[in-house]
Design an enzyme around this catalytic site. Structure first.
Site, short mmCIF file in Angstrom:
data_model
loop_
_atom_site.label_atom_id
_atom_site.label_comp_id
_atom_site.label_asym_id
_atom_site.label_seq_id
_atom_site.Cartn_x
_atom_site.Cartn_y
_atom_site.Cartn_z
N GLU B 46 39.35 38.81 45.07
CA GLU B 46 39.40 40.14 45.67
C GLU B 46 38.93 40.00 47.11
OE1 GLU B 46 38.25 42.90 41.85
OE2 GLU B 46 37.13 43.14 43.71
N ASP B 57 30.45 52.02 48.22
CA ASP B 57 29.76 50.74 48.21
C ASP B 57 28.27 50.87 48.49
OD1 ASP B 57 31.68 48.55 47.73
OD2 ASP B 57 32.73 49.48 49.41
N TYR B 172 40.53 47.78 36.12
CA TYR B 172 39.22 47.45 36.67
C TYR B 172 38.23 48.42 36.05
CZ TYR B 172 35.87 46.08 40.35
OH TYR B 172 34.80 45.61 41.05
#
Lengths: 403, 263
Positions: B46, B57, B172
């Protein structure tokens, strides 16, 4: 059936205003965003919800806010008749309290037990901390490090009200970074937390919900103007950061084609420099903070820092409905520089004995530009969306005065 | 068969998926690390696309974006790095991960074309839920790029159905409710959810967010088809190491993670 001849029926069911708006959030947040939308839909249709909102608007906020004929300003500018919609007289000194009361009622209805919010100038943070004190809810306010420095009185107010003020040091330490950090907190606390977004921005349903609560401004104005002048105004003017006070003023008038609507963006050092916050006049379409709208960004899609003397306008984006109204050309969006706003701040204070916040000082500066060119029977209403006590330190510094 | 399909079909163990941010700490060092990952045991890569406002994040990956952007990273450079990587590697699937805005500004169709041309196999766009991903999905599909969907602990049955509709490549699974690299995933809590997801789809399920050590990876591998390690690797990029030492440090770390999945 959808009425195609109205500009007031946006957004569509997915939260889109034309190509703008939507729900650009992390998957973790989507179930919560959908439940906010559902709760809002139910609240909107519930008379008891509105009775509680209206009762607090009247007795706690102090609504309706007066419509004031600014005689001295009108005489001085020697043109149009200028009125102020006095939302700076609200409890906490700005329009932000309108959507804070509405949203805290929604959060309680959803059973949420903790409130978070972002703030730039601190007005939304103070209003959020206020309603959390009123309803005894723990509250965390995210505020950029730079803004904490330039808005010390509001930081102290929030703390007195019992809020935790968390300093955000990432990026440039202003409103956009505070919003990122609030999003991060929300993702980590979806089970008990309500994010009380401070403007007509963010993912659907926030732009529409905040607009609805703020529309009390424009709705009151219609009645007040009919009473005072027996007709609708010719021009409405409001300052725009995220765009909540302007949206609240404009929305009830969107279908009145004869009413000119003018949004005033923060021109900073000028829209021909890279130091401004004029997302519509100096930005391009993009995706940030849960919405598609206009943003200040480079050709690679990296968001740029905004600049304005007013911390409340210092945001590189704008609510999606404004983006749509900009494309539709229903609202005229102009900009005013820091310097012009400072002049407006001083002139308004001297003429009217009203110290405006630096945000409406931008709107006033535009009134100064256009009122002299307009006939005496032309009626302008400017939204005095906040009082300027919080800004006296910034202004003193700019004027070279040591307090 | 796509590179992603092929790797999951041929591996008889869970895949190790490693994340680094393109251009962190600068283009040359980032490319050197990128090229070394397959040899150290990364099965899928990734590659983060730097963004100024990475709201999903935690601090580690936020700072990676800041370092990359400060060193002049942009989308053209990210795609150029992929092209460089593909010169010596035609097998390892490479998935670009990031936020919608830089792709939107590039133009979804142009982006999909250029990404496919560079050798990109998949995209993970964290702020593009199914409600908003139709345009990018169409653009990606036309170039045989998988738009990888995210499933989280807050995903209920109705939502799962929506997420599986049109999903491709792999799924995911975001193992924590939070931002990247901040909390430890609770395997007991997510196991039933992942088992349930696997009854609903033939697609492989990879677990990410909150996986740090070889032991974490080993634990997660028991219930998943792939394990993603990001922040823990990115933290080593922050140390200001010379290029050789940096590559060696990351290789050692990835080898240990790989060994945990092979044992």
């Amino acid at each position: 059936m959808k009425n195609k001849n109205t500009l007031r029926s946006e957004p569509n069911k997915d939260g889109h205003f034309g190509p703008y708006g939507g729900r650009y959030v992390a998957e973790t947040l989507m179930p919560l965003i959908l439940s906010v939308e559902q709760a809002w839909k139910e609240a909107k249709a519930d008379q008891a919800f509105w009775e509680e909102f209206e009762s607090l608007a009247k007795d706690y906020i102090g609504r309706p806010s007066p419509l004031y004929f600014a005689n001295a300003t009108s005489m001085h500018l020697d043109g149009a008749k200028v009125y102020f919609k006095r939302d700076e007289l609200n409890h906490t000194g700005a329009h932000k309290i309108n959507h804070c009361i509405g949203q805290v009622l929604l959060a309680r209805r959803m059973g949420k037990t903790r409130i978070i919010a972002e703030t730039g100038a601190g007005q939304h943070g103070v209003a959020t901390a206020t309603v959390c004190a009123l309803f005894d809810l723990p509250c965390t306010i995210f505020m950029g490090k730079t803004d904490i420095e330039r808005q010390k009185p509001n930081v102290f107010r929030m703390k007195l009200l019992g809020a935790e003020v968390r300093s955000v040091e990432s990026g440039s330490g202003t409103l956009k970074d505070a919003m990122n950090e609030a999003m991060r907190d929300w993702v980590a606390n979806v089970h008990d937390t309500y994010y009380l977004i401070g403007t007509v921005a963010g993912p659907h349903p926030f732009p529409e919900m905040v607009r609805t609560f703020q529309s009390v401004i424009g709705t009151e104005l219609r009645d007040q103007m009919m009473e005072k002048e027996g007709r609708l105004p010719d021009t409405l003017i409001a300052a725009i950061g995220g765009g909540s006070n302007a949206m609240g003023l404009f929305h009830p008038f969107l279908d009145d084609a004869d009413v000119n609507l003018i949004g005033v963006e923060a021109g900073g050092h000028g829209t021909d420099t890279d130091q401004h916050a004029a997302s519509l006049n100096g930005g391009t379409p993009g995706i940030l903070h849960g919405m598609k709208s206009y943003f200040l960004q480079n050709e690679d899609g990296q968001i740029q820092e905004a600049h304005s003397i007013s911390a409340g306008l210092d945001y590189p984006g704008i609510g999606p409905e404004h983006a749509w109204l900009f494309d539709q050309k229903r609202v005229e969006y102009v900009s005013v520089t820091d310097e012009e706003a400072l002049e407006g701040f001083q002139l308004c204070t001297k003429l009217e004995g009203i110290i405006p916040a630096l945000e409406p000082a931008h709107a006033f500066a535009h009134v100064m530009k256009i009122a002299p060119q307009l006939p005496k029977d032309h009626i302008i209403v400017m939204n005095m969306c906040g009082r300027g006590d919080k800004d006296i330190f910034t202004v003193a510094e700019k004027l070279g005065v040591d307090l | 068969m796509s590179r992603i399909e092929k790797i999951f079909e041929t591996l008889n163990r869970p895949a190790l998926i490693t994340f680094i941010t393109a251009g962190d700490p600068d283009r040359d060092q980032s490319l050197a690390v990128l090229k070394s990952l397959p040899g150290a045991g990364a099965d899928i890569i990734e590659l983060g696309m730097p963004f100024t406002d990475p709201a999903a994040d935690g601090p580690a990956i936020q700072h990676a974006s800041e370092r990359a952007l400060a060193a002049g990273a942009n989308m053209a450079q990210t795609l150029e790095m992929v092209r460089e990587f593909r010169k010596n590697n035609d097998e390892t699937p490479l998935v670009l991960m990031g936020y919608a805005n830089p792709l939107f500004v590039y133009g979804f169709d142009n982006f999909a074309k250029d990404a496919a041309d560079a050798g990109v196999d998949g995209l993970i766009i964290v702020d593009l839920p199914p409600e908003e991903d139709a345009d990018l999905r169409a653009a990606a599909q036309s170039q045989n790029i998988d738009l990888i969907r995210l499933i989280t602990p807050t995903t209920d049955e109705a939502r799962l159905e929506k997420l599986l509709e049109g999903a491709s490549g792999f799924l995911y699974y975001v193992s924590i409710t939070g931002v990247t690299g901040t909390a430890q995933a609770d395997i007991g809590a997510i196991r039933p959810h992942i088992e349930h997801i696997k009854t609903r789809t033939p697609l492989p399920v990879a677990i990410g967010f909150g996986v740090k050590t070889p032991q974490d990876a080993k634990n997660m591998a028991k219930i998943a088809d792939g394990v993603v390690v990001g922040s823990a690797i990115v933290q080593n990029m922050a140390k200001g190491l010379a290029q050789d030492t940096l590559v060696e440090t990351i290789e050692t770390q990835v080898k240990a993670l790989s060994k945990a999945l092979n044992d």
